[in-house]
Design an enzyme around this catalytic site. Sequence first.
Site, PDB file in Angstrom:
ATOM      1  N   GLU A  67     -11.693  -0.268  -3.031  1.00 21.24           N
ATOM      2  CA  GLU A  67     -10.679   0.260  -2.112  1.00 21.24           C
ATOM      3  C   GLU A  67      -9.611   0.954  -2.652  1.00 21.24           C
ATOM      4  O   GLU A  67      -9.567   1.043  -3.979  1.00 21.24           O
ATOM      5  CB  GLU A  67     -10.245  -0.991  -1.102  1.00 21.24           C
ATOM      6  N   ASP A 108       0.796  -1.072   0.273  1.00 17.43           N
ATOM      7  CA  ASP A 108      -0.142   0.123  -0.054  1.00 17.43           C
ATOM      8  C   ASP A 108       0.743   1.204  -0.106  1.00 17.43           C
ATOM      9  O   ASP A 108       0.605   2.271   0.763  1.00 17.43           O
ATOM     10  CB  ASP A 108      -0.870  -0.054   1.332  1.00 17.43           C
TER      11      ASP A 108
HETATM   12  O1  FUB Z   1      -3.057  -3.380   3.850  1.00 22.15           O
HETATM   13  C1  FUB Z   1      -4.583  -3.833   4.143  1.00 22.15           C
HETATM   14  C2  FUB Z   1      -5.522  -3.458   3.213  1.00 22.15           C
HETATM   15  O2  FUB Z   1      -5.315  -4.117   2.110  1.00 22.15           O
HETATM   16  C3  FUB Z   1      -5.379  -2.133   2.509  1.00 22.15           C
HETATM   17  O3  FUB Z   1      -6.196  -1.146   3.190  1.00 22.15           O
HETATM   18  C4  FUB Z   1      -6.378  -2.275   1.247  1.00 22.15           C
HETATM   19  O4  FUB Z   1      -6.289  -1.072   0.471  1.00 22.15           O
HETATM   20  C5  FUB Z   1      -5.516  -3.368   0.830  1.00 22.15           C
HETATM   21  O5  FUB Z   1      -4.314  -3.213   0.012  1.00 22.15           O
END
Ligand code: FUB
Length: 326
Positions: free
Chosen positions: A226, A19
């Site tokens: 997301e 991320d």
């Molecule tokens: O790293 C945890 C979660 O996985 C992140 O917040 C999301 O965007 C995904 O990458």
Amino acid sequence: MVCAQQNPRYLFDDLYFADPSIHVFNNKIFIYPSHDIDTEVKDPTNGGHYNMKDYHVLSMDNIQQEKAKDLGIVLKLEDIPWADKQLWAPDIAEKNSKYFLYFPAKDKKGNFKIGVATSNTPEGPFTAEKNPIKGSYSIDPTVLKDNNQYYIYFGGLKGGQLEKYRNNKLLSEAKEPNDQDNALSPKIALLSKNILEFAEKPRDILILDENGNPLKAGDHERRFFEGVWIHKYNNTYYLSYSTGDTHKLVYAIGNNPYGPFTFQGEILSPVVGWTTHHSIVEIDKKWYLFYHDSKPSGGKNHLRSIKVRELQYDQQGHIKPMNGQD
Ligand code: FUB
């Protein structure tokens, strides 16, 4: 159409980071990632196996530098008074030479909230505020500075809990909409002058199809899941995000930070691993995509490694699609 582009490379070998949020401060490149660890928690539906406990900062003197340098731990779970677990994807903003790290974590009731931690330097360490941002929920905050205003974007489905909320309220019975209904939106809120609070109630960001209709919840190839990121290119706002269960990075464009945004297409086809989460930044007049995959861990979804590759636009400002398997 996927055109292979040159040389994605991994930026760190010794620990798992994911991320990546990238910012240039004082002529240096800083990476604010999640720090993946192995865990006994097996909870793929709710993302409980992403059980991170601290944040590191990485840096690079320039984009040619082969590997990033780990500046060490800058914030720990145990030093965040309100947080219980799962330090997920962070981002950072600078205002008046102070640095604000925005991060999601589950509170003691098991609800994701967004917190802020501050430092006088981009290297940290960061000190967490006592409470999360009032009115915050869900995951994956990212902050845009635009015309001296700061806007925070956030949200994520499933493990990120966005579908539990309607009109910014937690509703225990709320679920993902039916396939033919409008998809859930990422959220945006203007930040207060001290950039520690929302200055307004979070609003929905509309993502429209080519006919001007909102994307539908059943359109898993295109709807927001997301990992939202926003950047500006030629005075246009590019909102990019992950489609989650179809594992793509895609983007939409608009004329202002609030949107609406019109869907454009794919940036990156699926990587090895379940999640994809990125940032897009201009460094020395070239554009770069920073992201992660799970190739180095042999495909373990919760053990991810960060990568970088150049990103290009065509004459019309469309991002040239790239192959996530490279
Ligand atoms: O790293 C945890 C979660 O996985 C992140 O917040 C999301 O965007 C995904 O990458």
